[in-house]
Scaffold this motif. Structure first.
Motif, PDB file in Angstrom:
ATOM      1  N   LEU A   1       0.834  -1.201   0.000  1.00  0.00           N
ATOM      2  CA  LEU A   1       0.000   0.000   0.000  1.00  0.00           C
ATOM      3  C   LEU A   1       0.874   1.259   0.000  1.00  0.00           C
ATOM      4  O   LEU A   1       0.657   2.186  -0.785  1.00  0.00           O
ATOM      5  N   ARG A   2       1.857   1.264   0.878  1.00  0.00           N
ATOM      6  CA  ARG A   2       2.746   2.426   0.959  1.00  0.00           C
ATOM      7  C   ARG A   2       3.445   2.650  -0.389  1.00  0.00           C
ATOM      8  O   ARG A   2       3.586   3.787  -0.847  1.00  0.00           O
ATOM      9  N   ALA A   3       3.893   1.559  -0.991  1.00  0.00           N
ATOM     10  CA  ALA A   3       4.581   1.676  -2.277  1.00  0.00           C
ATOM     11  C   ALA A   3       3.652   2.258  -3.319  1.00  0.00           C
ATOM     12  O   ALA A   3       4.030   3.123  -4.116  1.00  0.00           O
ATOM     13  N   ALA A   4       2.385   1.785  -3.322  1.00  0.00           N
ATOM     14  CA  ALA A   4       1.428   2.295  -4.304  1.00  0.00           C
ATOM     15  C   ALA A   4       1.201   3.786  -4.084  1.00  0.00           C
ATOM     16  O   ALA A   4       1.070   4.557  -5.036  1.00  0.00           O
ATOM     17  N   LEU A   5       1.172   4.201  -2.807  1.00  0.00           N
ATOM     18  CA  LEU A   5       0.898   5.611  -2.505  1.00  0.00           C
ATOM     19  C   LEU A   5       2.000   6.533  -3.013  1.00  0.00           C
ATOM     20  O   LEU A   5       1.721   7.638  -3.482  1.00  0.00           O
ATOM     21  N   VAL A   6       3.243   6.081  -2.901  1.00  0.00           N
ATOM     22  CA  VAL A   6       4.329   6.993  -3.269  1.00  0.00           C
ATOM     23  C   VAL A   6       4.847   6.755  -4.684  1.00  0.00           C
ATOM     24  O   VAL A   6       5.636   7.563  -5.179  1.00  0.00           O
ATOM     25  N   ALA A   7       4.409   5.680  -5.318  1.00  0.00           N
ATOM     26  CA  ALA A   7       4.996   5.313  -6.614  1.00  0.00           C
ATOM     27  C   ALA A   7       4.910   6.462  -7.620  1.00  0.00           C
ATOM     28  O   ALA A   7       5.916   6.825  -8.241  1.00  0.00           O
ATOM     29  N   GLY A   8       3.712   7.031  -7.769  1.00  0.00           N
ATOM     30  CA  GLY A   8       3.523   8.063  -8.784  1.00  0.00           C
ATOM     31  C   GLY A   8       4.417   9.259  -8.545  1.00  0.00           C
ATOM     32  O   GLY A   8       5.231   9.634  -9.417  1.00  0.00           O
ATOM     33  N   PRO A   9       4.314   9.900  -7.368  1.00  0.00           N
ATOM     34  CA  PRO A   9       5.178  11.052  -7.125  1.00  0.00           C
ATOM     35  C   PRO A   9       6.673  10.715  -7.220  1.00  0.00           C
ATOM     36  O   PRO A   9       7.450  11.527  -7.747  1.00  0.00           O
ATOM     37  N   VAL A  10       7.069   9.513  -6.740  1.00  0.00           N
ATOM     38  CA  VAL A  10       8.490   9.161  -6.829  1.00  0.00           C
ATOM     39  C   VAL A  10       8.927   9.081  -8.278  1.00  0.00           C
ATOM     40  O   VAL A  10       9.980   9.606  -8.672  1.00  0.00           O
ATOM     41  N   LEU A  11       8.079   8.454  -9.086  1.00  0.00           N
ATOM     42  CA  LEU A  11       8.383   8.340 -10.509  1.00  0.00           C
ATOM     43  C   LEU A  11       8.510   9.732 -11.139  1.00  0.00           C
ATOM     44  O   LEU A  11       9.469  10.036 -11.863  1.00  0.00           O
ATOM     45  N   PHE A  12       7.530  10.551 -10.821  1.00  0.00           N
ATOM     46  CA  PHE A  12       7.491  11.919 -11.337  1.00  0.00           C
ATOM     47  C   PHE A  12       8.773  12.667 -10.947  1.00  0.00           C
ATOM     48  O   PHE A  12       9.453  13.287 -11.772  1.00  0.00           O
ATOM     49  N   LEU A  13       9.097  12.560  -9.665  1.00  0.00           N
ATOM     50  CA  LEU A  13      10.261  13.259  -9.146  1.00  0.00           C
ATOM     51  C   LEU A  13      11.542  12.715  -9.770  1.00  0.00           C
ATOM     52  O   LEU A  13      12.464  13.476 -10.100  1.00  0.00           O
ATOM     53  N   ALA A  14      11.580  11.390  -9.946  1.00  0.00           N
ATOM     54  CA  ALA A  14      12.772  10.776 -10.543  1.00  0.00           C
ATOM     55  C   ALA A  14      12.974  11.302 -11.955  1.00  0.00           C
ATOM     56  O   ALA A  14      14.097  11.659 -12.351  1.00  0.00           O
ATOM     57  N   VAL A  15      11.882  11.365 -12.720  1.00  0.00           N
ATOM     58  CA  VAL A  15      11.986  11.908 -14.078  1.00  0.00           C
ATOM     59  C   VAL A  15      12.460  13.361 -14.018  1.00  0.00           C
ATOM     60  O   VAL A  15      13.336  13.784 -14.782  1.00  0.00           O
ATOM     61  N   GLY A  16      11.895  14.087 -13.059  1.00  0.00           N
ATOM     62  CA  GLY A  16      12.274  15.490 -12.918  1.00  0.00           C
ATOM     63  C   GLY A  16      13.749  15.661 -12.580  1.00  0.00           C
ATOM     64  O   GLY A  16      14.436  16.525 -13.131  1.00  0.00           O
ATOM     65  N   MET A  17      14.251  14.817 -11.658  1.00  0.00           N
ATOM     66  CA  MET A  17      15.662  14.914 -11.272  1.00  0.00           C
ATOM     67  C   MET A  17      16.563  14.523 -12.429  1.00  0.00           C
ATOM     68  O   MET A  17      17.635  15.122 -12.620  1.00  0.00           O
ATOM     69  N   ALA A  18      16.119  13.503 -13.193  1.00  0.00           N
ATOM     70  CA  ALA A  18      16.903  13.129 -14.365  1.00  0.00           C
ATOM     71  C   ALA A  18      17.007  14.326 -15.296  1.00  0.00           C
ATOM     72  O   ALA A  18      18.071  14.624 -15.851  1.00  0.00           O
ATOM     73  N   GLY A  19      15.886  15.031 -15.425  1.00  0.00           N
ATOM     74  CA  GLY A  19      15.895  16.238 -16.246  1.00  0.00           C
ATOM     75  C   GLY A  19      16.868  17.266 -15.686  1.00  0.00           C
ATOM     76  O   GLY A  19      17.598  17.926 -16.429  1.00  0.00           O
ATOM     77  N   ALA A  20      16.889  17.380 -14.359  1.00  0.00           N
ATOM     78  CA  ALA A  20      17.782  18.361 -13.738  1.00  0.00           C
ATOM     79  C   ALA A  20      19.237  18.042 -14.048  1.00  0.00           C
ATOM     80  O   ALA A  20      20.034  18.940 -14.309  1.00  0.00           O
ATOM     81  N   LEU A  21      19.564  16.749 -14.048  1.00  0.00           N
ATOM     82  CA  LEU A  21      20.933  16.374 -14.405  1.00  0.00           C
ATOM     83  C   LEU A  21      21.226  16.760 -15.845  1.00  0.00           C
ATOM     84  O   LEU A  21      22.358  17.068 -16.206  1.00  0.00           O
ATOM     85  N   GLY A  22      20.171  16.745 -16.677  1.00  0.00           N
ATOM     86  CA  GLY A  22      20.351  17.143 -18.073  1.00  0.00           C
ATOM     87  C   GLY A  22      20.234  18.643 -18.262  1.00  0.00           C
ATOM     88  O   GLY A  22      20.251  19.106 -19.396  1.00  0.00           O
ATOM     89  N   GLY A  23      20.039  19.395 -17.191  1.00  0.00           N
ATOM     90  CA  GLY A  23      20.052  20.850 -17.340  1.00  0.00           C
ATOM     91  C   GLY A  23      18.756  21.540 -16.998  1.00  0.00           C
ATOM     92  O   GLY A  23      18.736  22.743 -16.838  1.00  0.00           O
TER      93      GLY A  23
ATOM     94  N   PHE B   1      15.321  21.046 -14.426  1.00  0.00           N
ATOM     95  CA  PHE B   1      14.521  20.275 -13.486  1.00  0.00           C
ATOM     96  C   PHE B   1      13.117  20.097 -14.060  1.00  0.00           C
ATOM     97  O   PHE B   1      12.513  21.059 -14.521  1.00  0.00           O
ATOM     98  N   LEU B   2      12.608  18.859 -14.052  1.00  0.00           N
ATOM     99  CA  LEU B   2      11.282  18.511 -14.549  1.00  0.00           C
ATOM    100  C   LEU B   2      11.170  18.691 -16.067  1.00  0.00           C
ATOM    101  O   LEU B   2      10.067  18.733 -16.608  1.00  0.00           O
ATOM    102  N   GLY B   3      12.306  18.801 -16.750  1.00  0.00           N
ATOM    103  CA  GLY B   3      12.258  18.924 -18.198  1.00  0.00           C
ATOM    104  C   GLY B   3      12.126  17.539 -18.848  1.00  0.00           C
ATOM    105  O   GLY B   3      12.722  16.572 -18.386  1.00  0.00           O
ATOM    106  N   LEU B   4      11.316  17.471 -19.906  1.00  0.00           N
ATOM    107  CA  LEU B   4      11.137  16.207 -20.628  1.00  0.00           C
ATOM    108  C   LEU B   4      11.753  16.350 -22.007  1.00  0.00           C
ATOM    109  O   LEU B   4      11.455  17.307 -22.718  1.00  0.00           O
ATOM    110  N   ARG B   5      12.611  15.395 -22.396  1.00  0.00           N
ATOM    111  CA  ARG B   5      13.176  15.459 -23.741  1.00  0.00           C
ATOM    112  C   ARG B   5      12.063  15.263 -24.756  1.00  0.00           C
ATOM    113  O   ARG B   5      11.278  14.320 -24.657  1.00  0.00           O
ATOM    114  N   PRO B   6      11.950  16.139 -25.744  1.00  0.00           N
ATOM    115  CA  PRO B   6      10.816  16.066 -26.687  1.00  0.00           C
ATOM    116  C   PRO B   6      10.649  14.676 -27.291  1.00  0.00           C
ATOM    117  O   PRO B   6       9.514  14.203 -27.446  1.00  0.00           O
TER     118      PRO B   6
END
Lengths: 493, 306, 548, 105
Positions: free
Chosen positions: B243-265, B267-272
């Motif tokens: 249950l806990r995993a389900a609750l945080v999965a979405g935001p964690v995923l979102f944040l992870a994508v965002g941080m990956a974007g931050a490493l690419g220059g 934050f929260l950027g999506l490569r087209p």
């Protein structure tokens, strides 16, 4: 690098909060590590800002008006650093009360994510330039804060939380209404862009709405009545965050509205109302603090009074006065006062929590002779008191000094009287606990021992509050970075 | 002309329902009027060509809020908790009327500025979605959405924190006692598959047409609630790791994508070129988390000892 | 950013006493804490004697601290260092079994640091902090022996010191506002346009320097302190007020030019009259300080800044020597008395301006500032001084040691003799650079006569008293003239009756009722409807005003 | 013919007034909360109406997205408030804050 420096202070607490929900066993360690990591990053960011001026990033690569912009100027980065200092210490101080002892407990589960989310909301509020984003950040901050008020689970704290909730809902809906009107009128939510457009009647209504919403969230008199029971009823680390940090978020946004967004629109009535209510808050809150018999209530009412000082910045530096030479002093004094209050108040609540743990209650007579049993914590309390009273060499003194100079320079004597009276009243309401603590005779017979390292934590914050006064020239100059209208020279050589 | 008449009817119904909801004598009646009011608001959104908002308003504003309010009415009635009746307050009414007039005046005097239609349209290709609302939510203003999905989590933690200490580790909400052959049980078995289908469709459609994680998540939450009320599915324990995993999965995923974007220059950027896939992934993750959070918010804190 | 720009020694001179004071609190050193006293002023002494002029800045400290070493400040800095050094050595011999030595040493060092700081500070913030340090820390020196008399004096001292600090803070704030700068020089330059700020500052500094009628604390506090602390108080600490006036008085002080001269002369003569009616040697010496500081104020009013500094410095050395002399005499038996008394009379004669001693030079230096009847008034004051100091010595001799062959220990007489030497000799070296005169002028017949006749007059006046020994009425310490005395004693009476706050409740009249009223107000603000109505109304009012 | 945007904008303004009145006047906390939801949707309606001021270009998607976010945040606030209220009702058997019904706080 700047992208990471600006986004991590927000992203890290968020991530840690999510992980703390999933893996509550490790929550305490995670939270403490995050506190210090964010502190380090904020200091680094501050150095970057000091070296290169304000730093701006567009989230997702989308510039305003389409996207959200984060900006670290002297004000934002300064608040970021000081709040991270407070947060790092408070999170360590919370560890004995909330760390899981083998079995997960209700409060032990809830505290860490809520504290971390509060942290994230706070940092966003300091950095964001987007009115709607600020609204969401304030909601994150406020809802976490309300949940922390109720975390004791007693009927009293639930009542206090509900009362807080009602005020917070009103404040946030007024702010949202203003932000919506601003977008409807000018198709942007960015403070920087809004500052450049010609503002008409819809924007006047929007600013009135946002100002009142933020004033309510900052617990300005007469919207303060929810604050003392809420702050006094929470566990000490939560009280420290609630009293020291939470009101500063809405206040910083208020500063941005009236000094960044629409300085020229500020009417004399607005300035008089904000300053007047602040002045009344100083006197009223201090007088009520004098009348309390419980230490935490004294400290909480003192917050009402200390928040009042912040609003004196509007008549002293706002509106037409913004172009005057004294405005830099008053503008900076507000931030200084906020910093000193953040550090000193957090130290005081942490110390009060230790007293409560040692004595078993927080009625004043329990403090008698406590200085011999807990010298470090009592010393920390005394140091914070010095800053709150505004005695020389403390951060509180520098703030009051700057405010007084501006009051005299601008010929607005009345505000100066309020400042002096507030300092005297603070001395009176803090005298009672201090006198009891350091009195020679009588001591609580059976004290629960409190480890020394826990007593050192409030001392660190109190020392920082004093050091802020001792080394105030650097912070003064730093706060000017990116200050709108900073062309007006300050009062410093 | 017909359009204006239709608008006027909707507005009249809206105001009447609002007055009834706010001023109703009974608490229950008030909530019923409020749900009706929510439906009219959804219609108003359709009139304004805001189908995404209409869906959200119907699902969350009227539906879930209504359920929460109804549940609270039940709890208050059971606790025997009352409050003094409302006394008329003339100065307050005048002040509120004043606020309305002020806002009305502001509406009438809005400058003739276009919105951000043009920039949104220009940025839409490569944003990962052809639905502009989804693009704004998950790309242009992704930070708002990230924070918002976490607000839900914060509130859930706060609600759970109100549980009695002894009940920690138990299942959320009160135990439902349902007659195994009753109407509710029948619906509980029949509706969930249908709802599941609708919910999944809404999420999937969200990238191209109206719909998305919030609307789809709400429908899925409703499915779960219905099933739980019917006794088909039991809510897991609050300490459940899944249950806990389900609750945080979405935001964690979102944040992870965002941080990956931050490493690419950024934050929260999506490569087209990856945006479409990332948007869909985030949507799915968020749906899971939002659905569980919303359902658990309605169920409330655990109340019985584990 | 550099932490310190310029030489480090000025900061070391200020920080060193603080470090020593902290070290004195170290548990292992606590019992021998007094040994730090002589070491504390040494870097400052080096700074004053052997360092080139110049300024040092620490941009990060306070609001940007600037320390400057220049002529009047350097002289007074050296005086402060020498007096504290002598008093520190004296204290080692004076205290047999000191009470709370660590506390005494700690506040001694803090006071010293503040006292040095006011001589060096060139920015307002540092000056204020140093001034506050010297004012408040000295309280613990006054009340050190814990007797009822000392506590009483301490209370009066604290009340007046608080008043002085408040005046000073307001004056400084107004001055900074007028000058739009934190630099003392800039503030001083703009004070002639800010009469209120000037008034606040003069009153604040005057209070510290014993200006009539704010002098009342001085004759109470100086005698109450232990003898080495009295020497520092009367010799060095009062000069904090003098340096304040030297630094801040603008070229054109307006009405205050006359005001300072008049108040100064009232103090110069009033101090003599009140001092003659005292029964305690140290109280007489304290009144003599009031009288001498009155002269310095008059000199400042006349615009002779450097001469005032020179006069004040000489007075510092000599007066500190006199105070120590009271302690030395108290340790002297009948046999050694003549020698010791002869030496003790030297600084007294010097202050009275006896020819060829240092005091005659400084008196000559200030003479050009006055003309007409003022010149006579100033010259005649030396007669009063001579009478006053003679009485002080007479009272001190009566308090000598009982044992006939008692001799003062070297730790007592050596610093004392050193101070006397400095007081007599130093003006000879400094006269040329601090005034328009040269030492040779003092050797002229006219000026020798100028220095002599007041003393002869004093001897004439004293003769009948010595012969007839009439009963002189006594005046309580701290009271100058009768009406003021009555008011002051009434005030003191009230102060004595003020209960020491003990319980958690302040016993203020009407407190309970006020508390109830406030609680009712708070309860009235709590109901949601009221708050909500207020919020809505405020939104409307603000929107209306913003749109207008 | 009145533009829909104006009409619904004015309706939103009216709903704000109605909701605000209920929010401020009710002592019963659940009614207060219900009114708050009316107030909130009035705000959103005003906001959304403004996004439809130029129907010939199409609706502005940014306010729509913001409104969806706002609706979710509003729900979150309501959920926490309701949970607190239920606790209060169980502990005190009242559904109002003490000061709002004349009891000492």
């Amino acid at each position: 690098m700047t992208t990471l420096l600006l986004s991590l202070p927000v992203a890290l607490p968020l991530l840690a909060a999510l992980l703390a929900v999933a893996a509550s066993r490790q929550a305490a360690g995670l939270a403490m590590a995050t506190g210090f990591l964010v502190l380090g990053l904020s200091v680094w960011l501050a150095f970057e800002v000091a070296a290169a001026g304000p730093i701006t990033i567009a989230l997702g690569g989308w510039e305003a008006p389409l996207g959200i912009v984060l900006r670290a100027d002297g004000l934002g980065a300064g608040f970021l650093v000081v709040s991270a200092m407070v947060m790092a210490v408070v999170l360590v101080a919370a560890q004995p009360s909330f760390e899981d002892q083998g079995q997960e407990s209700r409060a032990g589960f809830a505290f860490w994510p809520l504290a971390l989310l509060l942290f994230a909301g706070l940092n966003t509020a300091f950095l964001s330039r987007d009115l709607f984003n600020l609204f969401v950040a304030l909601e994150l901050l406020t809802l976490s804060a309300i949940a922390l008020v109720a975390i004791e689970g007693k009927a009293g704290s639930v009542t206090a939380a509900l009362r807080y909730m009602v005020f917070a809902l009103l404040g946030s809906v007024l702010f949202l209404l203003g932000a919506a009107l601003a977008y409807a009128a000018h198709a942007t939510l960015d403070i920087g862009l809004l500052a450049q457009v010609e503002l008409g009647w819809p924007m006047a209504a929007a600013l009135a709405l946002m100002t009142m919403g933020l004033a309510i969230k900052t617990a300005l008199f007469p919207f303060h009545a929810w604050l003392p029971p809420a702050h006094a009823g929470a566990p000490a680390p939560a009280s420290a965050m609630l009293s020291a940090l939470v009101p500063k978020a809405s206040f910083v946004i208020l500063l941005r509205l009236w000094f960044d967004l629409a300085p020229e629109l500020a009417s004399p009535l607005l300035l008089a109302v904000l300053g007047g209510l602040g002045a009344v808050a100083v006197i009223h809150g201090s007088l009520l603090a004098i009348g309390q018999d419980r230490l935490k209530l004294i400290i909480a009412y003192s917050t009402v009074a200390q928040l009042g000082y912040l609003f004196l910045v509007f008549p002293l530096a706002g509106g037409a006065g913004g172009a005057q030479p004294w405005s830099a002093g008053a503008w900076t004094a507000a931030s200084f006062h906020a910093f000193a209050h953040m550090l000193a108040k957090a130290a005081m609540f942490l110390a009060a929590g230790l007293f409560l743990r040692a004595v078993g209650h927080d009625r004043l007579e329990g403090l008698r002779g406590l200085a011999r049993a807990m010298p470090i914590a009592c010393f920390a309390f005394g140091l914070s008191a010095i800053s709150l009273m505004g005695l020389p060499l403390s951060g509180g003194f520098t703030a009051k000094y700057l405010l007084l100079t501006s009051a005299f320079a601008s010929g607005q004597w009345g505000w100066g009287l309020v400042l002096v009276a507030g300092g005297l009243l603070a001395a009176i309401y803090l005298f009672r606990p201090l006198n009891l603590m350091f009195s020679k005779e009588g001591a609580a017979a059976s004290l629960t021992p409190v480890p020394r390292w826990e007593q050192v934590l409030p001392l660190l914050l109190a020392l920082a509050a004093v050091l802020l006064g001792l080394f105030s020239a650097g912070p003064f100059a730093f706060l000017q970075i990116g200050r709108p209208g900073a062309a007006a020279e300050g009062l410093l050589p | 002309m017909i359009g204006t008449a239709l608008d006027l009817v909707v507005v009249a119904l809206l105001v009447a329902a609002a007055l009834a909801a706010v001023g109703a004598r009974g608490l229950f009646a008030g909530v019923v009027f409020f749900v009706g009011y929510g439906v009219f608001v959804a219609i108003a959104w359709l009139r304004l060509d805001a189908i995404d908002v209409a869906l959200a308003e119907a699902a969350i504003g009227a539906g879930l809020t209504g359920v929460l309010l109804l549940g609270a009415v039940g709890h208050l009635t059971r606790a025997g908790a009352g409050a003094p009746p409302r006394r008329p307050a003339i100065p307050l009414a005048l002040a509120c009327a004043g606020i309305s007039v002020m806002l009305g005046w502001a509406v009438l005097s809005l400058p003739d500025a276009p919105g951000l239609q043009a920039p949104v349209a220009a940025a839409l290709p490569g944003s990962g979605s052809t639905n502009p609302v989804t693009s704004v939510l998950l790309n242009f203003r992704a930070f708002d959405t990230l924070l918002e999905s976490i607000v839900l989590l914060a509130v859930l933690v706060g609600v759970w924190a109100l549980a009695p200490d002894a009940a920690w580790g138990g299942r959320p909400g009160l135990v439902q006692r349902v007659r195994p052959d009753g109407v509710l049980a029948g619906f509980g078995r029949l509706l969930p598959p249908l709802g599941l289908l609708v919910g999944v469709y809404l999420v999937w459609a969200g990238t191209k047409q109206p719909g998305g994680a919030f609307q789809g998540g709400t429908v899925l939450a409703a499915v779960w609630l219905l099933a739980s009320m019917a006794g088909v599915a039991r809510a897991p324990r609050v300490t459940s790791l899944i249950l806990r995993a389900a609750l945080v999965a979405g935001p964690v995923l979102f944040l992870a994508v965002g941080m990956a974007g931050a490493l690419g220059g950024s934050f929260l950027g999506l490569r087209p070129d990856w945006a479409a896939a990332l948007v869909l992934t985030i949507e799915v993750g968020l749906t899971l988390s939002i659905a569980s959070a919303l359902a658990l918010l309605v169920l409330g804190p655990p109340e019985r000892p584990a | 950013m550099n932490l310190v720009i310029g030489p480090l020694l000025p900061f070391v001179a200020l920080a060193w006493p603080l470090l020593l004071g902290l070290g004195a609190a170290w548990p292992a050193w606590r019992e021998r804490a007094l040994w730090v006293l002589p070491a504390a002023p040494l870097p400052a002494l080096l700074l004053a004697i052997a360092w080139p002029e110049g300024s040092t800045t620490a941009p990060a400290l306070l609001l940007g601290t600037v320390l400057v070493l220049n002529a009047p400040g350097r002289l007074l800095l050296g005086m402060v260092a020498v007096i504290w050094l002598a008093a520190g050595i004296f204290a080692l011999g004076y205290f047999r079994a000191p009470r709370k030595p660590a506390v005494f040493a700690g506040f001694w060092c803090l006071t010293l640091s503040g006292n040095l700081g006011v001589m060096l500070a060139a920015d307002v913030a540092t000056f204020y902090v140093a001034f506050a340090a010297v004012s408040f820390a000295a309280y613990w020196l006054v009340v050190h022996d814990g007797s009822a008399r000392a506590l009483m004096a301490g209370r009066v001292y604290l009340v007046l010191a608080l008043l002085g600090e408040a005046l000073l803070l307001v004056g400084l704030l107004l001055g900074v506002a007028a000058a739009d700068s934190l630099s003392i020089a800039a503030v001083a330059a703009s004070l002639s346009e800010a009469p209120l700020a000037l008034t606040c500052l003069i009153l604040g500094f005057g209070l510290k320097a014993g200006m009539v009628p704010l002098h009342m604390w001085l004759p109470l506090a100086h005698p109450a302190a232990p003898t080495p602390a009295s020497a520092a108080l009367s010799g060095a600490i009062v000069k904090a007020g003098i340096i304040g006036l030297i630094r801040f008085l603008p070229e054109d002080a307006g009405l205050w030019t006359t005001g300072l001269i008049l108040l100064g002369l009232v103090g110069a003569y009033g101090g003599v009259v009140a001092g003659l009616l005292q029964r305690n040697a140290k109280a007489v010496l304290a009144y003599s300080t009031v009288s001498q500081m009155g002269l310095v104020l008059a000199v400042l009013g006349a615009g002779l800044t450097t001469e005032a500094a020179l006069y004040a410095a000489h007075h510092g050395f000599a007066k500190a020597a006199l105070f120590l002399g009271v302690g030395v005499l108290a340790a002297t038996g009948r046999r050694a008395l003549p020698w010791v008394l002869a030496l003790a009379a030297l600084p007294a004669l010097s202050i009275a301006g006896a020819p060829l001693l240092g005091g005659a030079l400084v008196k000559a230096a200030i003479k050009p500032g006055f003309a007409g009847w003022l010149e006579w008034a100033v010259a005649l004051s030396a007669t009063g001084t001579a009478l006053l100091l003679a009485r002080a010595l007479w009272l001190a001799v009566r308090g000598r040691a009982d044992a006939a062959d008692a001799r003062p220990a070297p730790l007592l007489w050596a610093p004392w003799a050193g101070l006397i030497l400095v007081a007599l000799a130093l003006p000879w070296f400094l006269l040329a650079s601090f005034s328009t005169l040269t030492p040779g002028y003092v050797l002229g017949l006219a000026s020798l006569w100028d220095a002599t006749w007041p003393l002869l007059l004093a001897a004439l006046l004293a003769a009948p008293f010595l012969r007839l020994r009439p009963r002189v009425p006594a005046l309580p310490e701290g009271d100058l003239v009768v009406p003021l005395g009555a008011a002051a004693s009434a005030a003191m009476h009230t102060l004595r009756r003020l209960p020491e706050p003990t319980g958690p409740h302040l016993a203020l009249p009407g407190a309970t009722r006020g508390k109830a009223v406030l609680a009712a107000l708070e309860a009235a603000l709590l109901p949601w409807r009221r708050g909500g109505l207020l919020a809505a109304a405020l939104v409307l009012a603000l929107a209306w005003s913003l749109a207008g | 013919m009145i533009p829909s945007a104006t009409l619904f904008g004015l309706a939103g303004a009216a709903l704000v007034g109605i909701g605000l009145y209920g929010f401020l006047a009710h002592a019963h906390l659940l009614r207060r909360l219900l009114s708050f939801n009316v107030l909130g949707s009035g705000v959103f309606l005003m906001f959304g109406a403004a996004a439809w001021r130029s129907p010939w270009i199409g609706a502005d998607a940014v306010p729509h997205a913001l409104i969806i976010t706002g609706i979710v945040v509003k729900l979150a606030g309501s959920a926490l408030a309701i949970a607190l209220l239920v606790q209060l009702a169980r502990a005190t058997r009242r559904a109002a804050l003490p000061e709002d019904e004349g009891r000492p706080p």
